[in-house]
Design a protein around this motif. Structure first.
Motif, PDB file in Angstrom:
ATOM      1  N   THR A  89       0.857  -1.177   0.000  1.00  0.00           N
ATOM      2  CA  THR A  89       0.000   0.000   0.000  1.00  0.00           C
ATOM      3  C   THR A  89       0.894   1.228   0.000  1.00  0.00           C
ATOM      4  O   THR A  89       2.078   1.154   0.342  1.00  0.00           O
ATOM      5  CB  THR A  89      -0.925   0.080   1.236  1.00  0.00           C
ATOM      6  OG1 THR A  89      -0.123   0.258   2.401  1.00  0.00           O
ATOM      7  CG2 THR A  89      -1.796  -1.149   1.374  1.00  0.00           C
ATOM      8  N   GLY A  90       0.325   2.354  -0.378  1.00  0.00           N
ATOM      9  CA  GLY A  90       1.060   3.609  -0.333  1.00  0.00           C
ATOM     10  C   GLY A  90       0.713   4.505  -1.489  1.00  0.00           C
ATOM     11  O   GLY A  90      -0.079   4.151  -2.371  1.00  0.00           O
ATOM     12  N   GLU A  91       1.303   5.692  -1.459  1.00  0.00           N
ATOM     13  CA  GLU A  91       1.117   6.681  -2.519  1.00  0.00           C
ATOM     14  C   GLU A  91       2.481   6.948  -3.138  1.00  0.00           C
ATOM     15  O   GLU A  91       3.448   7.239  -2.426  1.00  0.00           O
ATOM     16  CB  GLU A  91       0.532   7.963  -1.935  1.00  0.00           C
ATOM     17  CG  GLU A  91       0.157   8.986  -2.965  1.00  0.00           C
ATOM     18  CD  GLU A  91      -0.528  10.194  -2.359  1.00  0.00           C
ATOM     19  OE1 GLU A  91      -0.887  11.087  -3.128  1.00  0.00           O
ATOM     20  OE2 GLU A  91      -0.699  10.255  -1.118  1.00  0.00           O
ATOM     21  N   PHE A  92       2.552   6.825  -4.473  1.00  0.00           N
ATOM     22  CA  PHE A  92       3.826   6.869  -5.180  1.00  0.00           C
ATOM     23  C   PHE A  92       3.761   7.818  -6.369  1.00  0.00           C
ATOM     24  O   PHE A  92       2.701   8.000  -6.972  1.00  0.00           O
ATOM     25  CB  PHE A  92       4.211   5.460  -5.661  1.00  0.00           C
ATOM     26  CG  PHE A  92       4.262   4.466  -4.545  1.00  0.00           C
ATOM     27  CD1 PHE A  92       5.391   4.334  -3.762  1.00  0.00           C
ATOM     28  CD2 PHE A  92       3.152   3.695  -4.236  1.00  0.00           C
ATOM     29  CE1 PHE A  92       5.430   3.444  -2.707  1.00  0.00           C
ATOM     30  CE2 PHE A  92       3.173   2.796  -3.181  1.00  0.00           C
ATOM     31  CZ  PHE A  92       4.316   2.671  -2.414  1.00  0.00           C
ATOM     32  N   ASN A  93       4.908   8.398  -6.705  1.00  0.00           N
ATOM     33  CA  ASN A  93       5.012   9.252  -7.886  1.00  0.00           C
ATOM     34  C   ASN A  93       5.070   8.354  -9.121  1.00  0.00           C
ATOM     35  O   ASN A  93       6.007   7.570  -9.280  1.00  0.00           O
ATOM     36  CB  ASN A  93       6.274  10.121  -7.820  1.00  0.00           C
ATOM     37  CG  ASN A  93       6.142  11.208  -6.788  1.00  0.00           C
ATOM     38  OD1 ASN A  93       5.128  11.883  -6.716  1.00  0.00           O
ATOM     39  ND2 ASN A  93       7.160  11.370  -5.964  1.00  0.00           N
ATOM     40  N   ALA A  94       4.097   8.488  -9.984  1.00  0.00           N
ATOM     41  CA  ALA A  94       3.993   7.635 -11.175  1.00  0.00           C
ATOM     42  C   ALA A  94       5.224   7.746 -12.057  1.00  0.00           C
ATOM     43  O   ALA A  94       5.660   6.748 -12.646  1.00  0.00           O
ATOM     44  CB  ALA A  94       2.738   7.982 -11.962  1.00  0.00           C
ATOM     45  N   ASP A  95       5.812   8.932 -12.142  1.00  0.00           N
ATOM     46  CA  ASP A  95       6.965   9.107 -13.029  1.00  0.00           C
ATOM     47  C   ASP A  95       8.246   8.500 -12.468  1.00  0.00           C
ATOM     48  O   ASP A  95       9.265   8.454 -13.148  1.00  0.00           O
ATOM     49  CB  ASP A  95       7.167  10.575 -13.385  1.00  0.00           C
ATOM     50  CG  ASP A  95       7.431  11.462 -12.179  1.00  0.00           C
ATOM     51  OD1 ASP A  95       7.225  11.018 -11.034  1.00  0.00           O
ATOM     52  OD2 ASP A  95       7.858  12.601 -12.388  1.00  0.00           O
ATOM     53  N   GLN A  96       8.201   7.982 -11.236  1.00  0.00           N
ATOM     54  CA  GLN A  96       9.361   7.323 -10.639  1.00  0.00           C
ATOM     55  C   GLN A  96       9.239   5.796 -10.655  1.00  0.00           C
ATOM     56  O   GLN A  96      10.146   5.097 -10.229  1.00  0.00           O
ATOM     57  CB  GLN A  96       9.575   7.800  -9.210  1.00  0.00           C
ATOM     58  CG  GLN A  96       9.945   9.255  -9.123  1.00  0.00           C
ATOM     59  CD  GLN A  96      11.259   9.545  -9.807  1.00  0.00           C
ATOM     60  OE1 GLN A  96      12.273   8.932  -9.516  1.00  0.00           O
ATOM     61  NE2 GLN A  96      11.243  10.464 -10.750  1.00  0.00           N
ATOM     62  N   LEU A  97       8.116   5.282 -11.148  1.00  0.00           N
ATOM     63  CA  LEU A  97       7.923   3.838 -11.240  1.00  0.00           C
ATOM     64  C   LEU A  97       8.610   3.284 -12.476  1.00  0.00           C
ATOM     65  O   LEU A  97       8.682   3.951 -13.508  1.00  0.00           O
ATOM     66  CB  LEU A  97       6.439   3.493 -11.304  1.00  0.00           C
ATOM     67  CG  LEU A  97       5.598   3.792 -10.074  1.00  0.00           C
ATOM     68  CD1 LEU A  97       4.141   3.438 -10.355  1.00  0.00           C
ATOM     69  CD2 LEU A  97       6.109   3.034  -8.863  1.00  0.00           C
ATOM     70  N   THR A  98       9.075   2.060 -12.385  1.00  0.00           N
ATOM     71  CA  THR A  98       9.579   1.334 -13.544  1.00  0.00           C
ATOM     72  C   THR A  98       8.498   0.331 -13.912  1.00  0.00           C
ATOM     73  O   THR A  98       8.192  -0.574 -13.125  1.00  0.00           O
ATOM     74  CB  THR A  98      10.902   0.610 -13.216  1.00  0.00           C
ATOM     75  OG1 THR A  98      11.870   1.596 -12.863  1.00  0.00           O
ATOM     76  CG2 THR A  98      11.399  -0.170 -14.413  1.00  0.00           C
ATOM     77  N   LEU A  99       7.913   0.529 -15.077  1.00  0.00           N
ATOM     78  CA  LEU A  99       6.784  -0.288 -15.517  1.00  0.00           C
ATOM     79  C   LEU A  99       7.228  -1.295 -16.563  1.00  0.00           C
ATOM     80  O   LEU A  99       8.059  -0.989 -17.424  1.00  0.00           O
ATOM     81  CB  LEU A  99       5.690   0.611 -16.104  1.00  0.00           C
ATOM     82  CG  LEU A  99       5.189   1.725 -15.186  1.00  0.00           C
ATOM     83  CD1 LEU A  99       4.231   2.634 -15.922  1.00  0.00           C
ATOM     84  CD2 LEU A  99       4.535   1.135 -13.955  1.00  0.00           C
ATOM     85  N   GLY A 100       6.640  -2.487 -16.507  1.00  0.00           N
ATOM     86  CA  GLY A 100       6.940  -3.522 -17.479  1.00  0.00           C
ATOM     87  C   GLY A 100       6.288  -3.237 -18.820  1.00  0.00           C
ATOM     88  O   GLY A 100       5.404  -2.375 -18.950  1.00  0.00           O
ATOM     89  N   THR A 101       6.690  -3.993 -19.809  1.00  0.00           N
ATOM     90  CA  THR A 101       6.199  -3.849 -21.168  1.00  0.00           C
ATOM     91  C   THR A 101       4.672  -3.906 -21.200  1.00  0.00           C
ATOM     92  O   THR A 101       4.059  -4.796 -20.614  1.00  0.00           O
ATOM     93  CB  THR A 101       6.777  -4.968 -22.057  1.00  0.00           C
ATOM     94  OG1 THR A 101       8.194  -4.903 -21.987  1.00  0.00           O
ATOM     95  CG2 THR A 101       6.327  -4.817 -23.500  1.00  0.00           C
ATOM     96  N   GLY A 102       4.092  -2.946 -21.876  1.00  0.00           N
ATOM     97  CA  GLY A 102       2.646  -2.906 -22.049  1.00  0.00           C
ATOM     98  C   GLY A 102       1.891  -2.148 -20.975  1.00  0.00           C
ATOM     99  O   GLY A 102       0.697  -1.906 -21.123  1.00  0.00           O
ATOM    100  N   HIS A 103       2.555  -1.782 -19.898  1.00  0.00           N
ATOM    101  CA  HIS A 103       1.902  -1.024 -18.835  1.00  0.00           C
ATOM    102  C   HIS A 103       2.258   0.456 -18.952  1.00  0.00           C
ATOM    103  O   HIS A 103       3.377   0.810 -19.329  1.00  0.00           O
ATOM    104  CB  HIS A 103       2.347  -1.501 -17.452  1.00  0.00           C
ATOM    105  CG  HIS A 103       1.799  -2.819 -17.033  1.00  0.00           C
ATOM    106  ND1 HIS A 103       0.475  -3.165 -17.128  1.00  0.00           N
ATOM    107  CD2 HIS A 103       2.421  -3.889 -16.493  1.00  0.00           C
ATOM    108  CE1 HIS A 103       0.295  -4.389 -16.673  1.00  0.00           C
ATOM    109  NE2 HIS A 103       1.474  -4.850 -16.292  1.00  0.00           N
TER     110      HIS A 103
END
Length: 119
Positions: A89-103
């Motif tokens: 759980t938590g609140e995160f900065n979307a631009d700091q996430l590493t997203l997998g292919t297709g996300h």
């Protein structure tokens, strides 16, 4: 989306990964062997059969296509399973996430909100 660099690969979360004061629940999980070097902020999914976690990719069909945690620390699971702390759980900065292919942040936002992970 965050692009890792040699200086970002530490065992502590990125200072700008955390957003807001929403409570963060952490837990130790197993990252599956072969997942590679994953940096803090990677969006993870759980493989249904093994219950181990990997970077979530939308085209996967083993359960890990559904994101359900944010990696809290850098971990190397290239050659063997590895234990790591994740945020459930938590609140995160979307631009700091590493997203997998297709996300994208937009494609995972609603599903994560149902898990009390907010972007």
């Amino acid at each position: 989306m965050f692009t890792p660099s040699a200086t970002s690969q530490t065992n502590t979360p990125l200072p700008s990964l955390i957003a807001g004061d929403f409570p963060r629940v952490t837990r130790k999980v197993t990252i599956a062997s072969g997942a590679g070097l994953l940096i803090a902020g990677t969006l993870l999914g759980r493989i249904t059969a093994s219950k181990k976690m990997v970077k979530s990719a939308s085209a996967s069909s083993d359960g890990s296509q559904t994101p359900n945690a944010v990696l809290a620390e850098t971990v190397d699971a290239t050659a063997a399973d590895a234990e790591a702390i994740v945020y459930f759980t938590g609140e995160f900065n979307a631009d700091q996430l590493t997203l997998g292919t297709g996300h994208t942040a937009d494609s995972v936002r609603d599903g994560l909100r149902d898990l009390s992970i907010f972007l």
